[in-house]
Motif scaffolding. Sequence first.
Motif, PDB file in Angstrom:
ATOM      1  N   VAL A 145       0.866  -1.179   0.000  1.00  0.00           N
ATOM      2  CA  VAL A 145       0.000   0.000   0.000  1.00  0.00           C
ATOM      3  C   VAL A 145       0.903   1.229   0.000  1.00  0.00           C
ATOM      4  CG1 VAL A 145      -1.783   1.305   1.230  1.00  0.00           C
ATOM      5  CG2 VAL A 145      -1.802  -1.209   1.278  1.00  0.00           C
ATOM      6  N   THR A 146       0.593   2.204  -0.833  1.00  0.00           N
ATOM      7  CA  THR A 146       1.395   3.425  -0.868  1.00  0.00           C
ATOM      8  C   THR A 146       1.035   4.337   0.289  1.00  0.00           C
ATOM      9  OG1 THR A 146      -0.229   4.415  -2.363  1.00  0.00           O
ATOM     10  CG2 THR A 146       1.706   3.392  -3.368  1.00  0.00           C
ATOM     11  N   ARG A 147       2.025   5.101   0.726  1.00  0.00           N
ATOM     12  CA  ARG A 147       1.789   6.061   1.800  1.00  0.00           C
ATOM     13  C   ARG A 147       0.754   7.093   1.367  1.00  0.00           C
ATOM     14  NH1 ARG A 147       7.251   8.661   3.848  1.00  0.00           N
ATOM     15  NH2 ARG A 147       5.765   9.599   5.308  1.00  0.00           N
ATOM     16  N   ASN A 148      -0.036   7.538   2.331  1.00  0.00           N
ATOM     17  CA  ASN A 148      -1.008   8.594   2.057  1.00  0.00           C
ATOM     18  C   ASN A 148      -0.634   9.786   2.916  1.00  0.00           C
ATOM     19  OD1 ASN A 148      -3.173  10.071   1.213  1.00  0.00           O
ATOM     20  ND2 ASN A 148      -4.713   8.890   2.330  1.00  0.00           N
ATOM     21  N   TRP A 149       0.262  10.597   2.383  1.00  0.00           N
ATOM     22  CA  TRP A 149       0.755  11.748   3.151  1.00  0.00           C
ATOM     23  C   TRP A 149       0.934  12.937   2.236  1.00  0.00           C
ATOM     24  CZ3 TRP A 149       4.273   9.942   0.010  1.00  0.00           C
ATOM     25  CH2 TRP A 149       5.551  10.482  -0.094  1.00  0.00           C
ATOM     26  N   GLN A 150       1.071  14.107   2.816  1.00  0.00           N
ATOM     27  CA  GLN A 150       1.126  15.352   2.062  1.00  0.00           C
ATOM     28  C   GLN A 150       2.508  15.980   2.241  1.00  0.00           C
ATOM     29  OE1 GLN A 150      -1.586  15.798   0.230  1.00  0.00           O
ATOM     30  NE2 GLN A 150      -2.507  14.036   1.266  1.00  0.00           N
ATOM     31  N   PRO A 151       3.480  15.612   1.420  1.00  0.00           N
ATOM     32  CA  PRO A 151       4.850  16.101   1.597  1.00  0.00           C
ATOM     33  C   PRO A 151       4.979  17.588   1.286  1.00  0.00           C
ATOM     34  CG  PRO A 151       4.671  14.910  -0.455  1.00  0.00           C
ATOM     35  CD  PRO A 151       3.360  14.727   0.247  1.00  0.00           C
ATOM     36  N   ALA A 152       5.764  18.269   2.094  1.00  0.00           N
ATOM     37  CA  ALA A 152       5.998  19.697   1.859  1.00  0.00           C
ATOM     38  C   ALA A 152       7.022  19.917   0.759  1.00  0.00           C
ATOM     39  CB  ALA A 152       6.478  20.359   3.152  1.00  0.00           C
ATOM     40  N   GLY A 153       7.862  18.911   0.491  1.00  0.00           N
ATOM     41  CA  GLY A 153       8.917  19.055  -0.501  1.00  0.00           C
ATOM     42  C   GLY A 153       8.744  18.108  -1.670  1.00  0.00           C
ATOM     43  N   HIS A 154       9.861  17.790  -2.294  1.00  0.00           N
ATOM     44  CA  HIS A 154       9.850  16.982  -3.517  1.00  0.00           C
ATOM     45  C   HIS A 154       9.601  15.507  -3.216  1.00  0.00           C
ATOM     46  CE1 HIS A 154      10.780  15.903  -7.622  1.00  0.00           C
ATOM     47  NE2 HIS A 154      11.717  15.064  -7.236  1.00  0.00           N
ATOM     48  N   THR A 155       8.842  14.862  -4.089  1.00  0.00           N
ATOM     49  CA  THR A 155       8.641  13.414  -4.023  1.00  0.00           C
ATOM     50  C   THR A 155       8.332  12.909  -5.413  1.00  0.00           C
ATOM     51  OG1 THR A 155       7.444  11.605  -2.928  1.00  0.00           O
ATOM     52  CG2 THR A 155       6.151  13.546  -3.568  1.00  0.00           C
ATOM     53  N   ARG A 156       8.562  11.595  -5.618  1.00  0.00           N
ATOM     54  CA  ARG A 156       8.217  10.985  -6.892  1.00  0.00           C
ATOM     55  C   ARG A 156       6.987  10.084  -6.763  1.00  0.00           C
ATOM     56  NH1 ARG A 156       9.791  13.322 -11.209  1.00  0.00           N
ATOM     57  NH2 ARG A 156      10.141  11.404 -12.393  1.00  0.00           N
ATOM     58  N   LEU A 157       6.308  10.188  -5.645  1.00  0.00           N
ATOM     59  CA  LEU A 157       5.048   9.464  -5.474  1.00  0.00           C
ATOM     60  C   LEU A 157       3.905  10.400  -5.861  1.00  0.00           C
ATOM     61  CD1 LEU A 157       3.227   7.161  -4.565  1.00  0.00           C
ATOM     62  CD2 LEU A 157       3.508   7.941  -2.203  1.00  0.00           C
ATOM     63  N   PRO A 158       3.254  10.168  -7.012  1.00  0.00           N
ATOM     64  CA  PRO A 158       2.219  11.097  -7.464  1.00  0.00           C
ATOM     65  C   PRO A 158       0.995  11.073  -6.563  1.00  0.00           C
ATOM     66  CG  PRO A 158       2.310   9.158  -8.884  1.00  0.00           C
ATOM     67  CD  PRO A 158       3.473   9.063  -7.959  1.00  0.00           C
ATOM     68  N   GLY A 159       0.321  12.198  -6.526  1.00  0.00           N
ATOM     69  CA  GLY A 159      -0.843  12.320  -5.658  1.00  0.00           C
ATOM     70  C   GLY A 159      -1.911  11.292  -5.948  1.00  0.00           C
ATOM     71  N   TYR A 160      -2.136  10.967  -7.228  1.00  0.00           N
ATOM     72  CA  TYR A 160      -3.227  10.042  -7.568  1.00  0.00           C
ATOM     73  C   TYR A 160      -2.957   8.618  -7.105  1.00  0.00           C
ATOM     74  CZ  TYR A 160      -0.474   8.324 -11.552  1.00  0.00           C
ATOM     75  OH  TYR A 160       0.506   7.778 -12.336  1.00  0.00           O
ATOM     76  N   ALA A 161      -1.685   8.316  -6.749  1.00  0.00           N
ATOM     77  CA  ALA A 161      -1.348   6.943  -6.353  1.00  0.00           C
ATOM     78  C   ALA A 161      -1.163   6.791  -4.851  1.00  0.00           C
ATOM     79  CB  ALA A 161      -0.073   6.497  -7.072  1.00  0.00           C
ATOM     80  N   ARG A 162      -1.430   7.819  -4.077  1.00  0.00           N
ATOM     81  CA  ARG A 162      -1.215   7.734  -2.627  1.00  0.00           C
ATOM     82  C   ARG A 162      -2.387   7.042  -1.936  1.00  0.00           C
ATOM     83  NH1 ARG A 162       0.644  14.037  -2.062  1.00  0.00           N
ATOM     84  NH2 ARG A 162       2.386  13.893  -3.546  1.00  0.00           N
ATOM     85  N   GLY A 163      -2.043   6.158  -1.003  1.00  0.00           N
ATOM     86  CA  GLY A 163      -3.071   5.463  -0.239  1.00  0.00           C
ATOM     87  C   GLY A 163      -3.769   4.359  -1.006  1.00  0.00           C
ATOM     88  N   HIS A 164      -3.099   3.789  -2.017  1.00  0.00           N
ATOM     89  CA  HIS A 164      -3.723   2.760  -2.843  1.00  0.00           C
ATOM     90  C   HIS A 164      -2.945   1.447  -2.779  1.00  0.00           C
ATOM     91  CE1 HIS A 164      -6.868   5.179  -4.640  1.00  0.00           C
ATOM     92  NE2 HIS A 164      -5.989   6.148  -4.839  1.00  0.00           N
ATOM     93  N   ARG A 165      -3.673   0.366  -3.033  1.00  0.00           N
ATOM     94  CA  ARG A 165      -3.099  -0.978  -2.987  1.00  0.00           C
ATOM     95  C   ARG A 165      -2.537  -1.357  -4.357  1.00  0.00           C
ATOM     96  NH1 ARG A 165      -5.245  -3.964   1.474  1.00  0.00           N
ATOM     97  NH2 ARG A 165      -4.823  -5.910   0.345  1.00  0.00           N
ATOM     98  N   GLY A 166      -1.345  -1.932  -4.346  1.00  0.00           N
ATOM     99  CA  GLY A 166      -0.722  -2.406  -5.567  1.00  0.00           C
ATOM    100  C   GLY A 166       0.052  -3.677  -5.295  1.00  0.00           C
ATOM    101  N   ARG A 167       0.836  -4.087  -6.286  1.00  0.00           N
ATOM    102  CA  ARG A 167       1.611  -5.319  -6.129  1.00  0.00           C
ATOM    103  C   ARG A 167       2.980  -5.117  -6.782  1.00  0.00           C
ATOM    104  NH1 ARG A 167      -0.067 -10.071  -4.249  1.00  0.00           N
ATOM    105  NH2 ARG A 167      -2.264  -9.373  -4.352  1.00  0.00           N
ATOM    106  N   ILE A 168       4.023  -5.576  -6.098  1.00  0.00           N
ATOM    107  CA  ILE A 168       5.376  -5.438  -6.625  1.00  0.00           C
ATOM    108  C   ILE A 168       5.502  -6.228  -7.926  1.00  0.00           C
ATOM    109  CG2 ILE A 168       7.834  -5.816  -6.203  1.00  0.00           C
ATOM    110  CD1 ILE A 168       6.624  -3.701  -4.385  1.00  0.00           C
ATOM    111  N   HIS A 169       5.900  -5.531  -8.994  1.00  0.00           N
ATOM    112  CA  HIS A 169       6.102  -6.187 -10.285  1.00  0.00           C
ATOM    113  C   HIS A 169       7.553  -6.634 -10.457  1.00  0.00           C
ATOM    114  CE1 HIS A 169       5.790  -7.140 -14.504  1.00  0.00           C
ATOM    115  NE2 HIS A 169       6.691  -6.222 -14.812  1.00  0.00           N
ATOM    116  N   THR A 170       8.481  -5.731 -10.173  1.00  0.00           N
ATOM    117  CA  THR A 170       9.894  -6.066 -10.287  1.00  0.00           C
ATOM    118  C   THR A 170      10.707  -5.136  -9.396  1.00  0.00           C
ATOM    119  OG1 THR A 170      11.669  -6.548 -11.871  1.00  0.00           O
ATOM    120  CG2 THR A 170      10.458  -4.519 -12.199  1.00  0.00           C
TER     121      THR A 170
END
Length: 227
Positions: A145-170
């Motif tokens: 599950v991706t973190r669901n947080w509001q960073p004040a600085g730079h991140t490469r986790l896009p807003g639309y993908a925060r707090g969602h379930r996924g699966r490790i591909h590679t």
Amino acid sequence: MNGVHDLGGMHGFGPIEREPNEPVFHADWEKAVLVMNLVGMVKRIYNIDEFRHAIERMGQARYLDTSYYEHWLASVETLLVEKGVIGRDELDARTRHFEQNPNTPLPDRKDPKLLALVMNVVRKGMAEKSEPKPAPRFKPGDAVVTRNWQPAGHTRLPGYARGHRGRIHTIHGVYILPDAHAHGRGRCPEPLYSVGFESGELWGDAAEPRERVYIDLWESYLHPPEA
């Protein structure tokens, strides 16, 4: 970073308009901006994550009202001033000079060694090599599950993908954490994964059926599903 600069895009700005047969550059000044940025990174004045974060620090109205390479130019200007390469007064004075004297010849300085370094980057890129550690916490097939947080600085986790379930591909390897690198906190290497998400998990009923989205995400962006 939250804002209109979010790498995942935002609702409310209409469809993306594609330009048929779009050229690589629309004007010669765009070529100059590309080279300016490459020089800044080749000479280690700043890094790619600092460059991206400087774009994110543009005012929202200015960001929306300017083009792709204007974003690049704003970032280069910001970083060269912050790193002490040029002064803000000097930059403003030169800008006024060329606005008032648009036909003034531009400086033409030759630097074969620097040109060779830049062309090597153009041909081969500047990708970092994977580091040996730390060992990855997750393996392919693991649910996360991706973190669901509001960073004040730079991140490469896009807003639309925060707090969602996924699966490790590679697992790509271990690479510099952009969130730290953009703010002068060192390399802080972490495992980097390709994580797959069902489209409905990200966009609900508006999603295209049976589609998957793969996003490259660092380990600190992820945690196991709650038991």
